[in-house]
Design a protein around this motif. Structure first.
Motif, PDB file in Angstrom:
ATOM      1  N   SER A 115       0.865   6.900  -6.700  1.00 38.67           N
ATOM      2  CA  SER A 115      -0.244   7.637  -6.902  1.00 38.67           C
ATOM      3  C   SER A 115       0.184   9.133  -6.676  1.00 38.67           C
ATOM      4  O   SER A 115      -0.201  10.169  -7.322  1.00 38.67           O
ATOM      5  N   ALA A 116       1.019   9.428  -5.691  1.00 33.79           N
ATOM      6  CA  ALA A 116       1.744  11.038  -5.255  1.00 33.79           C
ATOM      7  C   ALA A 116       2.067  11.512  -6.381  1.00 33.79           C
ATOM      8  O   ALA A 116       1.985  12.471  -7.096  1.00 33.79           O
ATOM      9  N   ARG A 117       3.037  10.502  -6.969  1.00 35.93           N
ATOM     10  CA  ARG A 117       3.835  10.956  -8.091  1.00 35.93           C
ATOM     11  C   ARG A 117       3.127  11.227  -9.515  1.00 35.93           C
ATOM     12  O   ARG A 117       3.307  12.187 -10.118  1.00 35.93           O
ATOM     13  N   ASP A 118       2.251  10.256  -9.574  1.00 37.39           N
ATOM     14  CA  ASP A 118       1.436  10.404 -10.791  1.00 37.39           C
ATOM     15  C   ASP A 118       0.724  11.695 -10.743  1.00 37.39           C
ATOM     16  O   ASP A 118       0.335  12.545 -11.743  1.00 37.39           O
ATOM     17  N   SER A 119      -0.001  12.209  -9.504  1.00 33.05           N
ATOM     18  CA  SER A 119      -0.691  13.164  -9.335  1.00 33.05           C
ATOM     19  C   SER A 119       0.117  14.436  -9.375  1.00 33.05           C
ATOM     20  O   SER A 119      -0.081  15.560  -9.950  1.00 33.05           O
ATOM     21  N   SER A 120       1.393  14.503  -9.037  1.00 29.69           N
ATOM     22  CA  SER A 120       2.094  15.291  -9.172  1.00 29.69           C
ATOM     23  C   SER A 120       2.594  15.779 -10.701  1.00 29.69           C
ATOM     24  O   SER A 120       2.714  16.946 -11.036  1.00 29.69           O
ATOM     25  N   ALA A 132       0.956  -1.254   0.060  1.00 28.91           N
ATOM     26  CA  ALA A 132       0.042  -0.020  -0.073  1.00 28.91           C
ATOM     27  C   ALA A 132       0.801   1.412   0.059  1.00 28.91           C
ATOM     28  O   ALA A 132       0.501   2.050  -0.721  1.00 28.91           O
ATOM     29  N   ARG A 133       1.909   1.237   0.510  1.00 23.93           N
ATOM     30  CA  ARG A 133       2.716   2.358   0.885  1.00 23.93           C
ATOM     31  C   ARG A 133       3.306   2.665  -0.540  1.00 23.93           C
ATOM     32  O   ARG A 133       3.374   3.823  -0.938  1.00 23.93           O
ATOM     33  N   LYS A 134       3.890   1.533  -1.617  1.00 28.10           N
ATOM     34  CA  LYS A 134       4.453   1.800  -2.710  1.00 28.10           C
ATOM     35  C   LYS A 134       3.178   2.506  -3.543  1.00 28.10           C
ATOM     36  O   LYS A 134       3.570   3.325  -4.503  1.00 28.10           O
ATOM     37  N   ARG A 135       2.008   1.892  -3.368  1.00 25.45           N
ATOM     38  CA  ARG A 135       0.829   2.394  -4.341  1.00 25.45           C
ATOM     39  C   ARG A 135       0.688   3.991  -4.109  1.00 25.45           C
ATOM     40  O   ARG A 135       0.237   4.701  -4.927  1.00 25.45           O
ATOM     41  N   ARG A 136       0.575   4.276  -2.677  1.00 24.28           N
ATOM     42  CA  ARG A 136       0.455   5.777  -2.424  1.00 24.28           C
ATOM     43  C   ARG A 136       1.556   6.512  -2.914  1.00 24.28           C
ATOM     44  O   ARG A 136       1.266   7.763  -3.529  1.00 24.28           O
ATOM     45  N   ALA A 137       2.835   6.091  -2.764  1.00 24.93           N
ATOM     46  CA  ALA A 137       3.798   6.948  -3.452  1.00 24.93           C
ATOM     47  C   ALA A 137       3.635   6.960  -4.924  1.00 24.93           C
ATOM     48  O   ALA A 137       4.078   8.134  -5.762  1.00 24.93           O
TER      49      ALA A 137
END
Length: 61
Positions: free
Chosen positions: A27-32, A20-25
């Motif tokens: 997702s955050a990078r994709d959003s950025s 989950a931690r990697k998926r959040r990272a």
């Protein structure tokens, strides 16, 4: 892959098995990246057309 090889494959090789931690990272990078691309696009759309280009277009008429 044979059944034997599938059972030996590490869990990380299976699609969708990221922690989950990697998926959040990700997702955050994709959003950025998405935000940066939208910003560059908006700046490009709002940019004025150079007068030299407008002069060339007027000569076509």
């Amino acid at each position: 892959m044979a059944k034997e090889e599938q059972s030996k494959a590490p869990a990380n090789d299976v699609a969708g098995s990221k922690p989950a931690r990697k998926r959040r990272a990700d997702s955050a990078r994709d959003s950025s990246v998405g935000s940066a691309l939208r910003s560059v696009y908006a700046q490009t759309v709002d940019e004025a057309v150079p007068s030299e280009f407008l002069d060339l277009l007027n000569k076509l008429d």
